[in-house]
Scaffold this motif. Structure first.
Motif, PDB file in Angstrom:
ATOM      1  N   LEU A   1      53.145  45.588 -60.830  1.00  0.00           N
ATOM      2  CA  LEU A   1      52.633  45.350 -62.173  1.00  0.00           C
ATOM      3  C   LEU A   1      51.352  46.153 -62.345  1.00  0.00           C
TER       4      LEU A   1
ATOM      5  N   ASP B   1      51.726  47.013 -68.287  1.00  0.00           N
ATOM      6  CA  ASP B   1      51.166  46.090 -69.271  1.00  0.00           C
ATOM      7  C   ASP B   1      50.097  46.803 -70.099  1.00  0.00           C
TER       8      ASP B   1
ATOM      9  N   THR C   1      53.074  36.391 -62.376  1.00  0.00           N
ATOM     10  CA  THR C   1      52.557  36.094 -63.715  1.00  0.00           C
ATOM     11  C   THR C   1      51.270  35.288 -63.645  1.00  0.00           C
TER      12      THR C   1
ATOM     13  N   ARG D   1      48.375  46.936 -64.910  1.00  0.00           N
ATOM     14  CA  ARG D   1      47.737  46.454 -66.134  1.00  0.00           C
ATOM     15  C   ARG D   1      46.643  47.431 -66.543  1.00  0.00           C
TER      16      ARG D   1
ATOM     17  N   VAL E   1      55.090  46.346 -71.515  1.00  0.00           N
ATOM     18  CA  VAL E   1      54.638  45.162 -72.243  1.00  0.00           C
ATOM     19  C   VAL E   1      53.591  45.621 -73.241  1.00  0.00           C
TER      20      VAL E   1
ATOM     21  N   SER F   1      55.570  40.219 -73.697  1.00  0.00           N
ATOM     22  CA  SER F   1      54.806  39.477 -72.694  1.00  0.00           C
ATOM     23  C   SER F   1      55.261  39.881 -71.304  1.00  0.00           C
ATOM     24  N   VAL F   2      54.352  39.690 -70.344  1.00  0.00           N
ATOM     25  CA  VAL F   2      54.685  39.977 -68.949  1.00  0.00           C
ATOM     26  C   VAL F   2      55.798  39.057 -68.480  1.00  0.00           C
TER      27      VAL F   2
ATOM     28  N   THR G   1      48.822  45.410 -72.964  1.00  0.00           N
ATOM     29  CA  THR G   1      48.268  44.444 -73.919  1.00  0.00           C
ATOM     30  C   THR G   1      46.754  44.527 -74.040  1.00  0.00           C
TER      31      THR G   1
ATOM     32  N   HIS H   1      48.482  37.526 -62.488  1.00  0.00           N
ATOM     33  CA  HIS H   1      48.165  38.490 -63.534  1.00  0.00           C
ATOM     34  C   HIS H   1      47.317  37.844 -64.618  1.00  0.00           C
TER      35      HIS H   1
ATOM     36  N   VAL I   1      56.309  47.481 -64.004  1.00  0.00           N
ATOM     37  CA  VAL I   1      56.016  46.790 -65.259  1.00  0.00           C
ATOM     38  C   VAL I   1      54.641  47.272 -65.715  1.00  0.00           C
TER      39      VAL I   1
END
Length: 401
Positions: A16, A49, A122, A18, A79, A102-103, A51, A125, A47
């Motif tokens: 993930l 992210d 999650t 971010r 995301v 959303s994640v 956001t 995160h 993934v």
């Protein structure tokens, strides 16, 4: 400053990433090189992210979309809650990655995750807890600003390739650079500098006759590679090894490695480091001040010792000297990496927090030996790895159609 944090769960193929802060086209390109090209393997699931991030300008969005489109060797889930970011992927001319709001929704779309893994990732995160991280990336995308400083060199290389091969656009030239960079694991900025400074190839013939097929794995016989599982053709891996050895051999509090690039004149680029805070790293990512210790060592091609930055009237008065003092360093030692002709091809700088701290004779000898090994490796890297990358670029660009 844009940042990126990586988290992953052991025994799963999911990472993930971010992002936070503002990402322009240059910082997206840096992100692509550090996270999206080098690190992932075919079996991994990424993934991304967005956001907490903002893609500044249409070019930044387009660069990211292009690198996440079909043909990549991994599954990518994005995301994004901001309408602009979501729209960028929807408007993509070719099918892009799946986009989620959303994640949790993105992770739920990965059926290969073992029970409980999605929930654990999650929670970590969302709560900003620490799981296993890619230590070599150290949470921040180091070099985003230094990448922007070298974009002129990349632009020069793009212009040369456009004219030389009749490419359709600057983006096609960058794609060619990126392809050769990936194939031979040579950073785009280094490859671009070589395109700018190397004599052009003869049309439709080998650029370097006799080079094709040279064994890239035949590393130079130096102590740096003894009993170590190092890929001598991996620039970043070798830089990390040099930094580790310098720290170990000198008991230093921090180490930095600067290398010159011919196209940048007297400017030196920070290519390896340890123990330096983000503010100081950003200040020495590119140095050309004659009183900066790496520049001074490079110009003199000899070792320079600063006993105490607080009282030194030369290095201590320079912006980089003051920055090092503010970061807690007091004594500095710069050692040149000398080629066979005694030209300085790199500089190792070690920091100590105690003023007046000198290396023992054995430590200084060991550091000078390491600098010599760095010079030998740099010569081999350019003669073999970089020239192979240039040859590959030339052959791909010369292919019909």
């Amino acid at each position: 400053m844009p940042e990126a944090t990586v988290r992953w769960v052991k025994a799963t193929p999911v990472r993930l990433v971010r992002l936070s802060g503002d990402f322009d086209a240059t910082s997206v390109e840096a992100l692509v090189e550090l996270f999206l090209e080098r690190a992932p393997r075919a079996e991994e699931r990424l993934v991304l992210d967005l956001t907490a991030a903002r893609l500044v300008g249409a070019t930044a969005s387009r660069v990211l979309v292009n690198h996440l489109g079909p043909g990549e060797r991994r599954t990518v889930l994005v995301v994004a809650t901001a309408a602009a970011e979501r729209a960028a992927f929807v408007r993509a001319s070719a099918p892009g990655p799946h986009v989620y709001t959303s994640v949790e929704a993105a992770l739920a779309a990965l059926p290969e995750l073992p029970a409980g893994a999605a929930e654990a990732l999650t929670r970590a995160h969302g709560a900003d807890l620490t799981l296993d991280r890619f230590a070599d990336l150290q949470q921040q995308v180091f070099g985003l600003r230094s990448k922007s400083r070298t974009r002129e060199v990349i632009g020069m290389a793009q212009g040369i390739l456009l004219e030389r091969y009749g490419l359709r656009s600057p983006s096609a030239a960058f794609d060619l650079l990126r392809l050769a960079s990936q194939h031979h694991n040579v950073p785009v900025r280094i490859l671009s500098a070589e395109v700018v400074t190397t004599a052009p190839p003869p049309r439709e013939r080998a650029w370097f006759p006799g080079l094709t097929g040279r064994d890239v794995n035949a590393a130079p016989d130096i102590g740096l590679f003894v009993d170590k599982a190092l890929d001598a053709g991996d620039f970043k891996q070798v830089m990390r090894a040099v930094v580790f050895e310098a720290m170990t051999r000198t008991d230093a509090d921090a180490v930095e490695v600067h290398l010159p690039h011919a196209v940048l004149g007297r400017t030196l680029i920070l290519e390896g480091h340890s123990g330096l805070d983000a503010t100081y790293r950003d200040g020495v990512a590119e140095v050309k001040d004659p009183l900066a210790l790496p520049v001074l060592v490079h110009a003199k091609a000899q070792t320079v010792f600063v006993a105490d930055l607080a009282t030194d009237l030369n290095v201590g008065t320079s912006p980089t000297g003051r920055a090092a003092l503010a970061a807690g360093s007091r004594a500095l030692l710069g050692v040149p990496a000398l080629a066979d002709d005694r030209a300085c091809v790199g500089v190792l700088t070690v920091h100590h927090r105690r003023p007046g701290r000198r290396l023992t004779d054995g430590q200084e000898t060991a550091l000078e030996a390491l600098a010599g090994e760095l010079a030998i490796w740099l010569s081999w890297y350019r003669r073999v790895v970089v020239l192979n990358a240039l040859e590959y670029l030339h052959m791909r660009a010369s292919q019909p159609g």
